[in-house]
Design a protein around this motif. Sequence first.
Motif, PDB file in Angstrom:
ATOM      1  N   ALA A  17       0.907 -12.684 -21.468  1.00  0.00           N
ATOM      2  CA  ALA A  17       1.277 -14.071 -21.785  1.00  0.00           C
ATOM      3  C   ALA A  17       0.316 -15.055 -21.103  1.00  0.00           C
ATOM      4  O   ALA A  17      -0.167 -14.825 -19.991  1.00  0.00           O
ATOM      5  CB  ALA A  17       2.701 -14.339 -21.336  1.00  0.00           C
ATOM      6  N   GLY A  18       0.037 -16.154 -21.797  1.00  0.00           N
ATOM      7  CA  GLY A  18      -0.731 -17.226 -21.178  1.00  0.00           C
ATOM      8  C   GLY A  18       0.107 -17.925 -20.120  1.00  0.00           C
ATOM      9  O   GLY A  18       1.340 -17.932 -20.190  1.00  0.00           O
ATOM     10  N   ALA A  19      -0.548 -18.495 -19.128  1.00  0.00           N
ATOM     11  CA  ALA A  19       0.179 -19.128 -18.014  1.00  0.00           C
ATOM     12  C   ALA A  19       0.448 -20.606 -18.309  1.00  0.00           C
ATOM     13  O   ALA A  19      -0.369 -21.295 -18.920  1.00  0.00           O
ATOM     14  CB  ALA A  19      -0.618 -18.997 -16.728  1.00  0.00           C
ATOM     15  N   LYS A  20       1.598 -21.042 -17.868  1.00  0.00           N
ATOM     16  CA  LYS A  20       1.946 -22.467 -17.933  1.00  0.00           C
ATOM     17  C   LYS A  20       1.909 -22.981 -16.500  1.00  0.00           C
ATOM     18  O   LYS A  20       2.800 -22.686 -15.705  1.00  0.00           O
ATOM     19  CB  LYS A  20       3.317 -22.650 -18.552  1.00  0.00           C
ATOM     20  CG  LYS A  20       3.705 -24.098 -18.760  1.00  0.00           C
ATOM     21  CD  LYS A  20       5.028 -24.206 -19.519  1.00  0.00           C
ATOM     22  CE  LYS A  20       6.168 -23.613 -18.718  1.00  0.00           C
ATOM     23  NZ  LYS A  20       7.476 -23.830 -19.380  1.00  0.00           N
ATOM     24  N   SER A  21       0.831 -23.696 -16.178  1.00  0.00           N
ATOM     25  CA  SER A  21       0.613 -24.076 -14.783  1.00  0.00           C
ATOM     26  C   SER A  21      -0.080 -25.443 -14.710  1.00  0.00           C
ATOM     27  O   SER A  21      -0.808 -25.824 -15.622  1.00  0.00           O
ATOM     28  CB  SER A  21      -0.250 -23.002 -14.100  1.00  0.00           C
ATOM     29  OG  SER A  21      -0.640 -23.401 -12.812  1.00  0.00           O
ATOM     30  N   PHE A  22       0.172 -26.160 -13.584  1.00  0.00           N
ATOM     31  CA  PHE A  22      -0.455 -27.467 -13.361  1.00  0.00           C
ATOM     32  C   PHE A  22      -1.052 -27.512 -11.957  1.00  0.00           C
ATOM     33  O   PHE A  22      -0.526 -26.905 -11.028  1.00  0.00           O
ATOM     34  CB  PHE A  22       0.567 -28.587 -13.538  1.00  0.00           C
ATOM     35  CG  PHE A  22       1.120 -28.681 -14.924  1.00  0.00           C
ATOM     36  CD1 PHE A  22       0.495 -29.483 -15.889  1.00  0.00           C
ATOM     37  CD2 PHE A  22       2.258 -27.969 -15.280  1.00  0.00           C
ATOM     38  CE1 PHE A  22       1.005 -29.564 -17.162  1.00  0.00           C
ATOM     39  CE2 PHE A  22       2.767 -28.055 -16.567  1.00  0.00           C
ATOM     40  CZ  PHE A  22       2.147 -28.849 -17.510  1.00  0.00           C
ATOM     41  N   GLY A  31      -3.711 -34.179 -11.294  1.00  0.00           N
ATOM     42  CA  GLY A  31      -3.969 -32.771 -11.609  1.00  0.00           C
ATOM     43  C   GLY A  31      -3.388 -32.405 -12.964  1.00  0.00           C
ATOM     44  O   GLY A  31      -2.220 -32.656 -13.258  1.00  0.00           O
ATOM     45  N   GLY A  32      -4.197 -31.797 -13.802  1.00  0.00           N
ATOM     46  CA  GLY A  32      -3.753 -31.457 -15.153  1.00  0.00           C
ATOM     47  C   GLY A  32      -3.382 -29.997 -15.302  1.00  0.00           C
ATOM     48  O   GLY A  32      -3.278 -29.248 -14.318  1.00  0.00           O
ATOM     49  N   PRO A  33      -3.171 -29.562 -16.545  1.00  0.00           N
ATOM     50  CA  PRO A  33      -2.804 -28.170 -16.798  1.00  0.00           C
ATOM     51  C   PRO A  33      -3.958 -27.233 -16.447  1.00  0.00           C
ATOM     52  O   PRO A  33      -5.120 -27.524 -16.717  1.00  0.00           O
ATOM     53  CB  PRO A  33      -2.520 -28.149 -18.303  1.00  0.00           C
ATOM     54  CG  PRO A  33      -3.305 -29.287 -18.854  1.00  0.00           C
ATOM     55  CD  PRO A  33      -3.309 -30.336 -17.793  1.00  0.00           C
ATOM     56  N   PHE A 128      -4.473 -26.209 -24.448  1.00  0.00           N
ATOM     57  CA  PHE A 128      -3.848 -27.132 -25.392  1.00  0.00           C
ATOM     58  C   PHE A 128      -3.962 -28.602 -24.959  1.00  0.00           C
ATOM     59  O   PHE A 128      -3.389 -29.484 -25.588  1.00  0.00           O
ATOM     60  CB  PHE A 128      -2.372 -26.761 -25.593  1.00  0.00           C
ATOM     61  CG  PHE A 128      -2.189 -25.363 -26.130  1.00  0.00           C
ATOM     62  CD1 PHE A 128      -2.418 -25.097 -27.466  1.00  0.00           C
ATOM     63  CD2 PHE A 128      -1.827 -24.324 -25.293  1.00  0.00           C
ATOM     64  CE1 PHE A 128      -2.260 -23.814 -27.971  1.00  0.00           C
ATOM     65  CE2 PHE A 128      -1.678 -23.036 -25.784  1.00  0.00           C
ATOM     66  CZ  PHE A 128      -1.893 -22.771 -27.123  1.00  0.00           C
ATOM     67  N   LYS A 129      -4.695 -28.840 -23.908  1.00  0.00           N
ATOM     68  CA  LYS A 129      -4.881 -30.226 -23.454  1.00  0.00           C
ATOM     69  C   LYS A 129      -5.832 -30.944 -24.417  1.00  0.00           C
ATOM     70  O   LYS A 129      -6.867 -30.412 -24.806  1.00  0.00           O
ATOM     71  CB  LYS A 129      -5.476 -30.236 -22.040  1.00  0.00           C
ATOM     72  CG  LYS A 129      -5.739 -31.637 -21.500  1.00  0.00           C
ATOM     73  CD  LYS A 129      -6.360 -31.572 -20.116  1.00  0.00           C
ATOM     74  CE  LYS A 129      -6.705 -32.965 -19.602  1.00  0.00           C
ATOM     75  NZ  LYS A 129      -7.325 -32.949 -18.259  1.00  0.00           N
ATOM     76  N   ASN A 130      -5.455 -32.146 -24.819  1.00  0.00           N
ATOM     77  CA  ASN A 130      -6.330 -32.959 -25.663  1.00  0.00           C
ATOM     78  C   ASN A 130      -6.087 -34.431 -25.353  1.00  0.00           C
ATOM     79  O   ASN A 130      -5.308 -34.769 -24.449  1.00  0.00           O
ATOM     80  CB  ASN A 130      -6.106 -32.652 -27.147  1.00  0.00           C
ATOM     81  CG  ASN A 130      -4.663 -32.810 -27.578  1.00  0.00           C
ATOM     82  OD1 ASN A 130      -4.016 -33.807 -27.251  1.00  0.00           O
ATOM     83  ND2 ASN A 130      -4.142 -31.814 -28.312  1.00  0.00           N
ATOM     84  N   SER A 131      -6.716 -35.294 -26.119  1.00  0.00           N
ATOM     85  CA  SER A 131      -6.652 -36.736 -25.808  1.00  0.00           C
ATOM     86  C   SER A 131      -5.262 -37.312 -25.990  1.00  0.00           C
ATOM     87  O   SER A 131      -4.905 -38.308 -25.356  1.00  0.00           O
ATOM     88  CB  SER A 131      -7.647 -37.498 -26.695  1.00  0.00           C
ATOM     89  OG  SER A 131      -7.349 -37.291 -28.068  1.00  0.00           O
ATOM     90  N   THR A 132      -4.474 -36.675 -26.830  1.00  0.00           N
ATOM     91  CA  THR A 132      -3.129 -37.215 -27.069  1.00  0.00           C
ATOM     92  C   THR A 132      -2.054 -36.445 -26.314  1.00  0.00           C
ATOM     93  O   THR A 132      -0.897 -36.847 -26.294  1.00  0.00           O
ATOM     94  CB  THR A 132      -2.800 -37.168 -28.576  1.00  0.00           C
ATOM     95  OG1 THR A 132      -2.892 -35.818 -29.031  1.00  0.00           O
ATOM     96  CG2 THR A 132      -3.769 -38.042 -29.356  1.00  0.00           C
ATOM     97  N   ASN A 133      -2.425 -35.313 -25.735  1.00  0.00           N
ATOM     98  CA  ASN A 133      -1.454 -34.517 -24.975  1.00  0.00           C
ATOM     99  C   ASN A 133      -2.143 -34.051 -23.682  1.00  0.00           C
ATOM    100  O   ASN A 133      -2.756 -32.989 -23.642  1.00  0.00           O
ATOM    101  CB  ASN A 133      -0.985 -33.327 -25.800  1.00  0.00           C
ATOM    102  CG  ASN A 133       0.139 -32.559 -25.112  1.00  0.00           C
ATOM    103  OD1 ASN A 133       0.574 -32.937 -24.018  1.00  0.00           O
ATOM    104  ND2 ASN A 133       0.601 -31.497 -25.749  1.00  0.00           N
ATOM    105  N   GLN A 134      -2.036 -34.857 -22.666  1.00  0.00           N
ATOM    106  CA  GLN A 134      -2.724 -34.583 -21.412  1.00  0.00           C
ATOM    107  C   GLN A 134      -2.012 -33.543 -20.548  1.00  0.00           C
ATOM    108  O   GLN A 134      -2.638 -32.921 -19.690  1.00  0.00           O
ATOM    109  CB  GLN A 134      -2.859 -35.890 -20.611  1.00  0.00           C
ATOM    110  CG  GLN A 134      -3.753 -36.927 -21.261  1.00  0.00           C
ATOM    111  CD  GLN A 134      -5.217 -36.502 -21.254  1.00  0.00           C
ATOM    112  OE1 GLN A 134      -5.713 -36.028 -20.237  1.00  0.00           O
ATOM    113  NE2 GLN A 134      -5.888 -36.665 -22.378  1.00  0.00           N
ATOM    114  N   GLN A 140       1.080 -19.659 -24.899  1.00  0.00           N
ATOM    115  CA  GLN A 140       1.390 -18.630 -25.902  1.00  0.00           C
ATOM    116  C   GLN A 140       1.821 -17.309 -25.252  1.00  0.00           C
ATOM    117  O   GLN A 140       1.263 -16.904 -24.234  1.00  0.00           O
ATOM    118  CB  GLN A 140       0.160 -18.354 -26.771  1.00  0.00           C
ATOM    119  CG  GLN A 140      -0.209 -19.460 -27.729  1.00  0.00           C
ATOM    120  CD  GLN A 140      -1.431 -19.068 -28.550  1.00  0.00           C
ATOM    121  OE1 GLN A 140      -2.248 -18.275 -28.105  1.00  0.00           O
ATOM    122  NE2 GLN A 140      -1.554 -19.660 -29.718  1.00  0.00           N
ATOM    123  N   PRO A 141       2.776 -16.645 -25.866  1.00  0.00           N
ATOM    124  CA  PRO A 141       3.073 -15.280 -25.427  1.00  0.00           C
ATOM    125  C   PRO A 141       1.983 -14.338 -25.964  1.00  0.00           C
ATOM    126  O   PRO A 141       1.249 -14.688 -26.890  1.00  0.00           O
ATOM    127  CB  PRO A 141       4.419 -14.978 -26.096  1.00  0.00           C
ATOM    128  CG  PRO A 141       4.418 -15.828 -27.332  1.00  0.00           C
ATOM    129  CD  PRO A 141       3.639 -17.085 -26.972  1.00  0.00           C
TER     130      PRO A 141
END
Length: 346
Positions: A17-22, A31-33, A128-134, A140-141
């Motif tokens: 699984a991908g990590a969900k971390s900040f 600090g971002g994702p 998944f970071k982009n200009s509209t979703n920082q 993803q699993p």
Amino acid sequence: MFIDSVKFSVKAGKGGAGAKSFRREKYVPLGGPDGGDGGDGGNVYFLVDNNTHALAHYRGKKHFKAKNGEPGGGKGMTGKNGEDLVLKVPPGTQVLDENGTVLLDLVESDKKVLFLKGGKGGLGNARFKNSTNQTPNYAQPGLDGESKNISLELKLIGDVGLVGFPNVGKSTLISTISNARPQIANYEFTTISPKLGMVEIDELSSFIMADIPGIIEGASDGRGLGVQFLRHIERNKILLFVLDSANHRDLKEQFITLKDEISKFSSSLAEKPFAIIFTKSEICENLDEIYSTFLSEFGFEKKQNIDIYNKFDTKKPYFVLPISSAINLNIDKLKNYLLEMLKILD
């Protein structure tokens, strides 16, 4: 015990699984994702190993699985890929699915073939970071790896396959002219598993001879041991019919019965080029008469002449030859005839 057929399930590894971390660092207020990707699941390979002679390693085992990929971590760390699963099999192994369809035919020694792909590792939230979703709050699993229920069937690879009733002298012959050392005794079904032997003619010429358990009448309906091993001579270039000149069955009956059982098992096997020998000729008093009678009954020749195109009639035996392993009668002639036959077919 010689194991030449097994069934089991096999599965490639699942992706991590991908990590969900900040980022959480002092003096870094924004600090971002930073979640890393998961590792890919391990693949499944087949490796043709010339040092493996049977499928005994797989006996009694129902499941084989490659390793899963490890999950991703913070600070953009990617998970470790799962370890691949390598299944070693002897040359001549076929991989079949549940319906009996051949998926792989593994003949070439040392060849490594990808069979199932491992699952892809999931993407971490940093992807998944982009200009509209920082600050994306998802990852993803990992994907599941491929899986199959399969069976392995081994078909030994030789040049000349011996075909005959039990106790007609096949094992004695192969021990006389090759390096094979099968069990030899004066009772039927002494040979209970296939044997391969290397027949050396000279420093540059040799061929492989395969012996299988004796075939009896009704073998194609499941009687006796020989029918379950007939697959081992399907790859052979030549069939050598071994008829016992001292048997209670006459030579004609032996030959017709053997041809019939092979035809019922496999039409392609029955159409292979062949030759015929009479064993135990040293104890046959009227050998010349029996020999000439057999030839005239079928319209066979002692040995076919090669035409100008270097071919012979494969519907008839290339040669019919009386031999004796006990006193070495015609043994050298037999080896040379077989080598000559193989060279014509190449």
